[in-house]
Design a protein around this motif. Structure first.
Motif, PDB file in Angstrom:
ATOM      1  N   SER A   1       2.479 -10.942  -2.463  1.00  0.00           N
ATOM      2  CA  SER A   1       1.638 -11.356  -3.596  1.00  0.00           C
ATOM      3  C   SER A   1       1.820 -12.848  -3.875  1.00  0.00           C
ATOM      4  O   SER A   1       0.962 -13.462  -4.486  1.00  0.00           O
ATOM      5  CB  SER A   1       1.963 -10.517  -4.826  1.00  0.00           C
TER       6      SER A   1
ATOM      7  N   SER B   1      -4.420  -9.521  -4.795  1.00  0.00           N
ATOM      8  CA  SER B   1      -3.069  -9.596  -4.214  1.00  0.00           C
ATOM      9  C   SER B   1      -2.126 -10.339  -5.141  1.00  0.00           C
ATOM     10  O   SER B   1      -0.967  -9.951  -5.315  1.00  0.00           O
ATOM     11  CB  SER B   1      -3.105 -10.328  -2.870  1.00  0.00           C
TER      12      SER B   1
ATOM     13  N   SER C   1      -0.431  -8.381  -7.886  1.00  0.00           N
ATOM     14  CA  SER C   1       0.176  -7.122  -7.436  1.00  0.00           C
ATOM     15  C   SER C   1       1.695  -7.301  -7.324  1.00  0.00           C
ATOM     16  O   SER C   1       2.246  -8.339  -7.692  1.00  0.00           O
ATOM     17  CB  SER C   1      -0.420  -6.704  -6.085  1.00  0.00           C
TER      18      SER C   1
END
Ligand code: FAD
Length: 439
Positions: free
Chosen positions: A145, A314, A317
């Motif tokens: 991430s 992403s 996350s």
């Protein structure tokens, strides 16, 4: 360069010869910057800071310069802590025994893109690599991430992220070859391939410095960013597990409680005060995922295309929701890394382990993983929770220690020959021979 120990002054002079004046710094500001990483996420580590301060920082820009810098440090008996972007969150990049910080962030660039493989210098940001892969009709198998972090840092300190549902961790076939540098006085680039490359992965540079990496690519898929919301978290995480098992395999499926979702950057796809589910899924799986969400009583808030949406999902996350939560209330929270079906099946018991318990969860193929946050009071209370979690079937990884915890015996055996004086990232590999000469 006044008031420096002789060893450091001599090393600095030699490094200026290799890297030029701008490639070396002994300024306090540069040394402090090079000695901090993402460990501010851990209140347990934060209580122990500062854990070390670089004496000198070097900024090689090529693989050859990395080798020459390592060789010079070894000849002067100075410990070497490699560093990419410095986002590692367990203090892995902190120079525990001072010495040289080898900042690789300027050794960047994609060297080659072929069918199924890409080669880049260690400091290359992962976003740059993903973009280069896209331009060749391919995609990177996985990325963290912290997509702006370096490929060398991700391979050495990270483990997985977007793409891990299909491909697991970064030591499971992601790395095809490496050019590494060992801590020997005449260090050169050593090319290792296949199985021989894996022992350098996720070992914090303690067995060798990655100068250049060749990683696997796969054909580019048409991804969609899916945003959904639910009245309750229990339903969201049941659906998350099912979406994670769809084919084609999703690249990412994350879910958060309303309190964590509220801490994320504002987005119409993440409505306030609702449990949020976000996924990067193949266009062919959008209908099936939407059906699972709606059948369970959830709402599909949005389906977006474009590489930027995938990157945005992403970047909120894995550890990021916890980081946003901590930003919203500094000093209040801690987190641990957890795994297991019990995260879904026994969520109320999981939340009850710590005061203010809150799970951020990620789908995986076999069992979900997550970050369990709670209100911090003491390290002892954090550690007491581990046994309670084990009793309900939750696996725990402790993110509050900086030791290598992957293939320790193998790494120790390898480092006997690749780092005979114990100079690579001193203090991170338990049982390793201590540095022979200290700066
Ligand atoms: C908010 C947040 C979210 C995160 N999310 C994820 C995630 O999704 N997945 C994940 O796996 N990790 C995650 N991490 C951890 C970390 O960001 C990643 O592991 C990241 O890829 C590390 O890259 P870096 O360039 O910042 O490495 P650094 O932090 O600079 O270094 C990491 C480790 O590798 C060593 N190292 C660096 N470069 C080299 C090299 N070239 N050769 C040998 N050793 C080297 C360092 O000494 C250190 O031990 C997260 C961290 C934070 C703070």
């Amino acid at each position: 360069m006044t008031e420096l120990p002789d060893t450091i002054r001599e090393l600095a002079a030699e490094l200026v010869g290799i890297l030029g004046e701008r490639g070396v710094s002994t300024e306090l500001r540069a040394r402090e910057k090079a000695s901090a990483d993402g460990s501010y996420l851990s209140p347990i580590i934060t209580e122990q800071l500062p854990l070390g301060l670089a004496d000198i920082v070097a900024f090689p820009t090529t693989a050859q310069q990395i080798a020459e810098t390592v060789a010079a440090a070894v000849r002067h008996g100075v410990g070497i802590t490699p560093r990419g972007k410095g986002t590692g969150n367990y203090g892995q990049a902190i120079p525990l025994e001072n010495g040289l910080v080898l900042d690789l962030s300027k050794a960047r660039g994609v060297v080659d893109v072929g069918d199924g493989h890409l080669t880049a210098l260690a400091g290359t940001p992962i976003v740059t690599i993903e973009q280069a892969a896209h331009e060749a009709g391919q995609q990177i198998l996985m990325y963290p991430s912290t997509a702006q972090s370096s490929i060398g840092g991700f391979l050495s300190g990270g483990s997985g992220g977007t793409g891990s549902i299909a491909h697991g961790s970064n030591h499971q076939g992601f790395v095809l070859a490496l050019d590494v540098v060992h801590a020997v006085p005449d260090a050169t680039l050593v090319h290792v391939e296949g199985d021989d490359a894996q022992p350098y992965v996720h070992t914090y540079g303690t067995a060798g410095i990655i100068a250049q990496a060749t990683i696997a690519l796969e054909p580019l898929q048409e991804w969609r960013g899916l945003f959904a919301s639910f009245d309750d978290f229990g339903t969201a995480i049941s659906v998350l597990r099912e979406i994670g098992r769809l084919e084609p395999t999703p690249r990412l499926v994350s879910a958060d409680l309303p309190v964590l979702a509220n801490a994320l950057p504002a987005d119409p796809g993440i409505p306030k005060d609702r449990s949020s589910l976000r996924a990067i899924i193949d266009v062919a799986a959008v209908a099936a995922a939407s059906e699972l969400i709606e059948q369970a009583g959830g709402r599909v808030e949005d389906v977006r295309d474009g590489a930027q949406t995938a990157m945005k999902l992403s970047m909120i996350s894995y550890n990021h929701p916890i980081e946003w939560l901590q930003k919203s209330d500094p000093g209040k929270y801690f987190h641990i890394e957890v795994a297991g079906d019990a995260l879904v099946d026994r969520i109320d018991e999981v939340h009850a382990v710590y005061p203010g318990g809150m799970l951020h969860i990620e789908a995986q193929k076999d069992r979900p993983i997550g970050m369990l946050a709670g209100i911090y009071s003491s390290a002892q209370e954090v550690y007491e929770g581990f046994a309670k979690l084990a009793a309900i079937g939750v696996g725990v990884h402790n993110p509050h220690v900086w030791f290598v915890d992957h293939e320790v015996e193998r790494t120790l055996a390898l480092s006997e020959s690749t780092d005979p004086a114990g100079l690579l990232n001193p203090g991170k590999l338990q049982g390793k021979r201590p540095a022979a000469v200290s700066a």
